[in-house]
Design a protein around this motif. Structure first.
Motif, PDB file in Angstrom:
ATOM      1  N   THR A 263      -4.527  13.359  17.850  1.00 21.92           N
ATOM      2  CA  THR A 263      -4.666  11.998  18.385  1.00 21.92           C
ATOM      3  C   THR A 263      -5.541  11.207  17.418  1.00 21.92           C
ATOM      4  O   THR A 263      -6.674  10.840  17.747  1.00 21.92           O
ATOM      5  CB  THR A 263      -5.285  12.006  19.797  1.00 21.92           C
ATOM      6  OG1 THR A 263      -6.527  12.737  19.751  1.00 21.92           O
ATOM      7  CG2 THR A 263      -4.347  12.641  20.797  1.00 21.92           C
ATOM      8  N   PRO A 264      -5.035  10.945  16.206  1.00 20.53           N
ATOM      9  CA  PRO A 264      -5.859  10.280  15.201  1.00 20.53           C
ATOM     10  C   PRO A 264      -6.133   8.822  15.568  1.00 20.53           C
ATOM     11  O   PRO A 264      -5.331   8.169  16.246  1.00 20.53           O
ATOM     12  CB  PRO A 264      -5.008  10.376  13.931  1.00 20.53           C
ATOM     13  CG  PRO A 264      -3.612  10.469  14.427  1.00 20.53           C
ATOM     14  CD  PRO A 264      -3.684  11.238  15.713  1.00 20.53           C
ATOM     15  N   LYS A 265      -7.250   8.330  15.103  1.00 20.13           N
ATOM     16  CA  LYS A 265      -7.582   6.920  15.273  1.00 20.13           C
ATOM     17  C   LYS A 265      -6.977   6.129  14.126  1.00 20.13           C
ATOM     18  O   LYS A 265      -7.077   6.520  12.962  1.00 20.13           O
ATOM     19  CB  LYS A 265      -9.108   6.738  15.290  1.00 20.13           C
ATOM     20  CG  LYS A 265      -9.549   5.291  15.435  1.00 20.13           C
ATOM     21  CD  LYS A 265     -11.058   5.171  15.410  1.00 20.13           C
ATOM     22  CE  LYS A 265     -11.500   3.716  15.511  1.00 20.13           C
ATOM     23  NZ  LYS A 265     -12.988   3.588  15.452  1.00 20.13           N
ATOM     24  N   LEU A 266      -6.337   5.015  14.454  1.00 15.97           N
ATOM     25  CA  LEU A 266      -5.762   4.159  13.426  1.00 15.97           C
ATOM     26  C   LEU A 266      -6.831   3.213  12.900  1.00 15.97           C
ATOM     27  O   LEU A 266      -7.421   2.436  13.657  1.00 15.97           O
ATOM     28  CB  LEU A 266      -4.577   3.364  13.984  1.00 15.97           C
ATOM     29  CG  LEU A 266      -3.355   4.183  14.411  1.00 15.97           C
ATOM     30  CD1 LEU A 266      -2.233   3.261  14.868  1.00 15.97           C
ATOM     31  CD2 LEU A 266      -2.872   5.075  13.276  1.00 15.97           C
ATOM     32  N   THR A 267      -7.095   3.290  11.615  1.00 12.81           N
ATOM     33  CA  THR A 267      -8.066   2.392  10.989  1.00 12.81           C
ATOM     34  C   THR A 267      -7.426   1.107  10.509  1.00 12.81           C
ATOM     35  O   THR A 267      -8.126   0.151  10.164  1.00 12.81           O
ATOM     36  CB  THR A 267      -8.744   3.098   9.815  1.00 12.81           C
ATOM     37  OG1 THR A 267      -7.738   3.534   8.872  1.00 12.81           O
ATOM     38  CG2 THR A 267      -9.503   4.330  10.294  1.00 12.81           C
ATOM     39  N   ALA A 268      -6.081   1.058  10.460  1.00 18.42           N
ATOM     40  CA  ALA A 268      -5.349  -0.152  10.096  1.00 18.42           C
ATOM     41  C   ALA A 268      -3.967  -0.068  10.713  1.00 18.42           C
ATOM     42  O   ALA A 268      -3.374   1.004  10.787  1.00 18.42           O
ATOM     43  CB  ALA A 268      -5.250  -0.308   8.583  1.00 18.42           C
ATOM     44  N   PHE A 269      -3.460  -1.224  11.169  1.00 23.34           N
ATOM     45  CA  PHE A 269      -2.116  -1.280  11.740  1.00 23.34           C
ATOM     46  C   PHE A 269      -1.582  -2.698  11.582  1.00 23.34           C
ATOM     47  O   PHE A 269      -2.243  -3.670  11.925  1.00 23.34           O
ATOM     48  CB  PHE A 269      -2.127  -0.898  13.224  1.00 23.34           C
ATOM     49  CG  PHE A 269      -0.794  -1.077  13.885  1.00 23.34           C
ATOM     50  CD1 PHE A 269       0.256  -0.206  13.609  1.00 23.34           C
ATOM     51  CD2 PHE A 269      -0.565  -2.128  14.771  1.00 23.34           C
ATOM     52  CE1 PHE A 269       1.491  -0.372  14.207  1.00 23.34           C
ATOM     53  CE2 PHE A 269       0.663  -2.298  15.371  1.00 23.34           C
ATOM     54  CZ  PHE A 269       1.695  -1.413  15.095  1.00 23.34           C
ATOM     55  N   SER A 289      13.704  -6.856   7.202  1.00 23.47           N
ATOM     56  CA  SER A 289      13.649  -5.645   8.022  1.00 23.47           C
ATOM     57  C   SER A 289      12.337  -5.576   8.789  1.00 23.47           C
ATOM     58  O   SER A 289      11.328  -6.180   8.399  1.00 23.47           O
ATOM     59  CB  SER A 289      13.794  -4.395   7.142  1.00 23.47           C
ATOM     60  OG  SER A 289      15.055  -4.360   6.524  1.00 23.47           O
ATOM     61  N   ARG A 290      12.353  -4.782   9.875  1.00 27.76           N
ATOM     62  CA  ARG A 290      11.155  -4.586  10.699  1.00 27.76           C
ATOM     63  C   ARG A 290      10.294  -3.496  10.076  1.00 27.76           C
ATOM     64  O   ARG A 290      10.658  -2.332  10.090  1.00 27.76           O
ATOM     65  CB  ARG A 290      11.550  -4.203  12.122  1.00 27.76           C
ATOM     66  CG  ARG A 290      12.347  -5.267  12.853  1.00 27.76           C
ATOM     67  CD  ARG A 290      12.838  -4.779  14.201  1.00 27.76           C
ATOM     68  NE  ARG A 290      13.859  -3.754  14.054  1.00 27.76           N
ATOM     69  CZ  ARG A 290      13.872  -2.612  14.736  1.00 27.76           C
ATOM     70  NH1 ARG A 290      12.895  -2.323  15.585  1.00 27.76           N
ATOM     71  NH2 ARG A 290      14.848  -1.739  14.565  1.00 27.76           N
ATOM     72  N   PHE A 291       9.157  -3.883   9.523  1.00 35.03           N
ATOM     73  CA  PHE A 291       8.271  -2.943   8.840  1.00 35.03           C
ATOM     74  C   PHE A 291       7.002  -2.721   9.654  1.00 35.03           C
ATOM     75  O   PHE A 291       6.535  -3.604  10.384  1.00 35.03           O
ATOM     76  CB  PHE A 291       7.883  -3.470   7.458  1.00 35.03           C
ATOM     77  CG  PHE A 291       8.844  -3.096   6.369  1.00 35.03           C
ATOM     78  CD1 PHE A 291       8.634  -1.961   5.600  1.00 35.03           C
ATOM     79  CD2 PHE A 291       9.955  -3.880   6.115  1.00 35.03           C
ATOM     80  CE1 PHE A 291       9.517  -1.624   4.592  1.00 35.03           C
ATOM     81  CE2 PHE A 291      10.848  -3.549   5.114  1.00 35.03           C
ATOM     82  CZ  PHE A 291      10.634  -2.416   4.346  1.00 35.03           C
ATOM     83  N   TYR A 292       6.453  -1.496   9.474  1.00 32.85           N
ATOM     84  CA  TYR A 292       5.153  -1.147  10.043  1.00 32.85           C
ATOM     85  C   TYR A 292       4.301  -0.547   8.930  1.00 32.85           C
ATOM     86  O   TYR A 292       4.813   0.126   8.032  1.00 32.85           O
ATOM     87  CB  TYR A 292       5.295  -0.119  11.168  1.00 32.85           C
ATOM     88  CG  TYR A 292       5.942  -0.646  12.424  1.00 32.85           C
ATOM     89  CD1 TYR A 292       5.179  -0.947  13.549  1.00 32.85           C
ATOM     90  CD2 TYR A 292       7.322  -0.843  12.493  1.00 32.85           C
ATOM     91  CE1 TYR A 292       5.768  -1.413  14.713  1.00 32.85           C
ATOM     92  CE2 TYR A 292       7.919  -1.319  13.643  1.00 32.85           C
ATOM     93  CZ  TYR A 292       7.146  -1.606  14.748  1.00 32.85           C
ATOM     94  OH  TYR A 292       7.738  -2.082  15.893  1.00 32.85           O
ATOM     95  N   ARG A 293       2.998  -0.771   9.026  1.00 30.47           N
ATOM     96  CA  ARG A 293       2.050  -0.226   8.058  1.00 30.47           C
ATOM     97  C   ARG A 293       0.826   0.246   8.832  1.00 30.47           C
ATOM     98  O   ARG A 293       0.298  -0.472   9.686  1.00 30.47           O
ATOM     99  CB  ARG A 293       1.669  -1.294   7.037  1.00 30.47           C
ATOM    100  CG  ARG A 293       0.708  -0.807   5.949  1.00 30.47           C
ATOM    101  CD  ARG A 293       0.259  -1.967   5.067  1.00 30.47           C
ATOM    102  NE  ARG A 293       1.368  -2.499   4.278  1.00 30.47           N
ATOM    103  CZ  ARG A 293       1.716  -3.781   4.255  1.00 30.47           C
ATOM    104  NH1 ARG A 293       1.073  -4.657   5.023  1.00 30.47           N
ATOM    105  NH2 ARG A 293       2.718  -4.193   3.492  1.00 30.47           N
TER     106      ARG A 293
END
Length: 425
Positions: A263-269, A289-293
Motif C-alpha cells: 500500500t505505497p504512498k503516492l508522492t506525485a499523481f 490519449s488519457r495519460f497518468y503519471r
C-alpha cells in the motif's frame, strides 16, 4: 507433497514442512530430510516431476557419492494379478483379473481378455489421487547418516503482484495484491516463504500454464485459524526486490492464494491528455490519449495495473519494475473529447550542390480543443531526427524531443507553436 524413504525402512508421512523461495516464473523448494543409513530415497509424484526444472535437484548439507533417478510404476501396477470389478453396459459389475496396468488389460471368468477403461473399473480399496500417474524416485548413496535439505526448482509454483489505482477528484491511492499460484495436484505446507521480484532467468523450458485463477485467501486463512500471513518487505538483493510472509500457510493444490501486498504512498499523481509522436512535415489531426503519471515511496515490482475512477474501471495496463520514487507513466487509450489540429510551415534555408535541402526551418502549430466541462492539461512530445537540431532557438543536439505543455480551458481552444531548425549538413 513428497514422501521421503530413508535407508531400508519405508517411512511414508504426510506433507512435510517446506520452505519456498518464489520467483515470478519458478520456485525453489527446500525441504529438510534425514537419513538413518547410507541410502536416502526421495519419491516425487509425477505431478511434481512434470514441473521440476531438469538438473536442479540437490542435496544440501549431506554429501553423497551417487544419485540414481528412475520411474516407478503407478498405483494400478500393485493390483496386477488381483481381482477388480468391470462395469458392463447394463450397469452390472463383474469380477475380472487385472493382467496389465499399463494398458488396463483384464481377463474375465471365461478366460477372455479385453482392454478396459479406467472409469469402468471399481476396486475394493480407495485409489489414491492420480492413480494412473507414475512416480519418480531419486536414490542418493551417502557415506553415512545425517540431516540435510533437499532442494529443487519447479515451474509449477509462481507469484505475481497486481495493482489497483483508485483515483478521484481529491487524489489517488495505490494498492497491490500478491497472487501465489500452485499449478500442480500437490498441496504445500509452507513453513517459510520468500517472494522475489525482478529479472531472474533459469534454464529448463517455458513456465507451466497457470491454473484457473480464483482467490483462495479464505482457504489459507482457514488453515491458519483466520490468521493469514502478512507480506513484509526485506529490501533489495543484488537488484531483486525481496519480501517474506510473516507466518506459515497452506498452498492448496491447483490454487491461487491471494494476499494483501503493498500500500505505497503516492508522492506525485497527475492526469493529462497526451500525445507522443515523431516529427513529420505533414499536417495531421486526431485525439489525445488519457495519460497518468505517478511516483510511489516504495519499490514496485512489475505487474498488471487496474485503474478505477470514482469506483469504475477506466482501463488496465502493465507497469515494469520501478525503483522507489521513480516515475511511472502510462496511457489508457484515446480521449475523444480532447482533439488537436497540427499544421506545419516549411522554409528551406540551405540546399546542397544537388539541390537537396540540408538546413530547414519548421514552424509547428497545434490547436487544441477541449470538449469537456472542466479544464484539461495537454502534453505533446515530438521526437525529432537530425544531426543538429534547435528548438525555439536553443540548440538541442542530435535527435531531441520538442515538447508542448498547455492547459486547455473547459469547452475551449488553445493554440501553441514551436520552431524547429534541422541541420543535416
Amino acid at each position: 507433497m513428497q514422501r521421503i524413504l530413508m535407508a531400508a525402512a519405508l517411512l511414508v508421512g504426510t506433507a512435510s514442512a517446506a520452505d519456498l523461495r518464489i520467483y515470478p516464473s519458478f520456485t525453489e523448494v527446500r525441504e529438510p530430510v534425514r537419513a538413518t543409513g547410507t541410502t536416502l530415497t526421495v519419491t516425487l509424484p509425477e505431478a511434481a516431476w512434470a514441473g521440476l526444472i531438469p538438473g536442479t535437484l540437490d542435496l544440501d548439507g549431506l554429501n553423497f557419492t551417487s544419485a540414481v533417478q528412475r520411474q516407478e510404476a503407478n498405483w494400478l501396477a500393485s493390483l496386477e494379478g488381483k481381482t477388480v470389478y468391470l462395469r458392463g453396459e447394463d450397469g452390472t459389475q463383474e469380477p475380472v483379473t487385472l493382467v496389465r496396468a499399463r494398458d488396463l488389460l483384464v481377463r474375465d471368468a471365461q478366460g477372455r481378455y479385453r482392454t478396459a477403461r479406467y472409469e469402468d473399473l471399481a476396486f475394493d480399496v480407495a485409489p489414491p489421487l492420480n492413480p494412473l500417474s507414475p512416480s519418480q524416485t531419486l536414490t542418493f548413496t551417502l557415506p553415512g547418516p545425517g540431516t540435510g535439505t533437499l532442494s529443487y526448482l519447479t515451474r509449477a509454483v509462481t507469484w505475481s503482484p497486481r495493482y489497483t489505482l483508485k483515483a478521484s477528484a481529491t487524489g489517488a491511492q495505490l494498492s497491490a495484491l500478491a497472487d501465489i499460484r500452485n499449478g500442480t495436484d500437490l498441496a504445500y505446507d509452507v513453513r517459510s516463504t520468500e517472494l522475489y521480484a525482478g529479472d531472474v532467468n533459469v534454464q529448463g523450458g517455458p513456465p507451466l500454464p497457470a491454473p484457473v485463477a480464483f482467490e483462495s485467501r479464505a482457504t489459507a486463512a482457514d488453515a491458519l485459524g483466520n490468521a493469514a500471513p502478512k507480506i513484509n518487505t526485506l529490501g533489495e538483493l543484488r537488484g531483486l526486490y525481496r519480501y517474506a510472509l510473516s507466518a506459515p500457510f497452506t498452498l492448496p493444490a491447483n490454487s491461487v492464494v491471494t494476499l494483501p501486498f503493498l500500500t505505497p504512498k503516492l508522492t506525485a499523481f497527475e492526469r493529462y491528455a497526451g500525445l507522443n509522436t515523431y516529427f513529420t512535415p505533414q499536417n495531421s489531426s486526431g485525439t489525445l490519449s488519457r495519460f497518468y503519471r505517478l511516483k510511489a515511496d516504495e519499490r514496485l515490482p512489475g505487474g498488471p495495473l487496474t485503474v478505477r475512477e470514482e469506483g469504475r474501471i477506466v482501463g488496465q495496463t502493465t507497469i515494469s519494475e520501478t525503483a522507489k520514487g521513480a516515475e511511472v507513466e502510462f496511457s489508457l487509450g484515446d480521449d475523444p473529447d480532447v482533439r488537436f489540429e497540427r499544421a506545419v510551415q516549411t522554409n528551406v534555408n540551405q540546399r546542397n550542390a544537388q539541390g537537396n535541402p540540408v538546413r530547414t526551418t519548421y514552424r509547428v502549430t497545434y490547436t487544441f480543443e477541449n470538449g469537456k466541462d472542466r479544464p484539461v492539461r495537454a502534453e505533446v512530445t515530438e521526437r525529432v531526427g537530425g544531426r543538429r537540431v534547435s528548438i525555439d532557438g536553443v540548440a538541442r543536439g542530435q535527435n531531441p524531443a520538442a515538447e508542448l505543455r498547455v492547459d486547455i480551458p473547459a469547452n475551449g481552444k488553445v493554440t501553441r507553436s514551436f520552431v524547429l531548425v534541422v541541420d543535416n549538413s
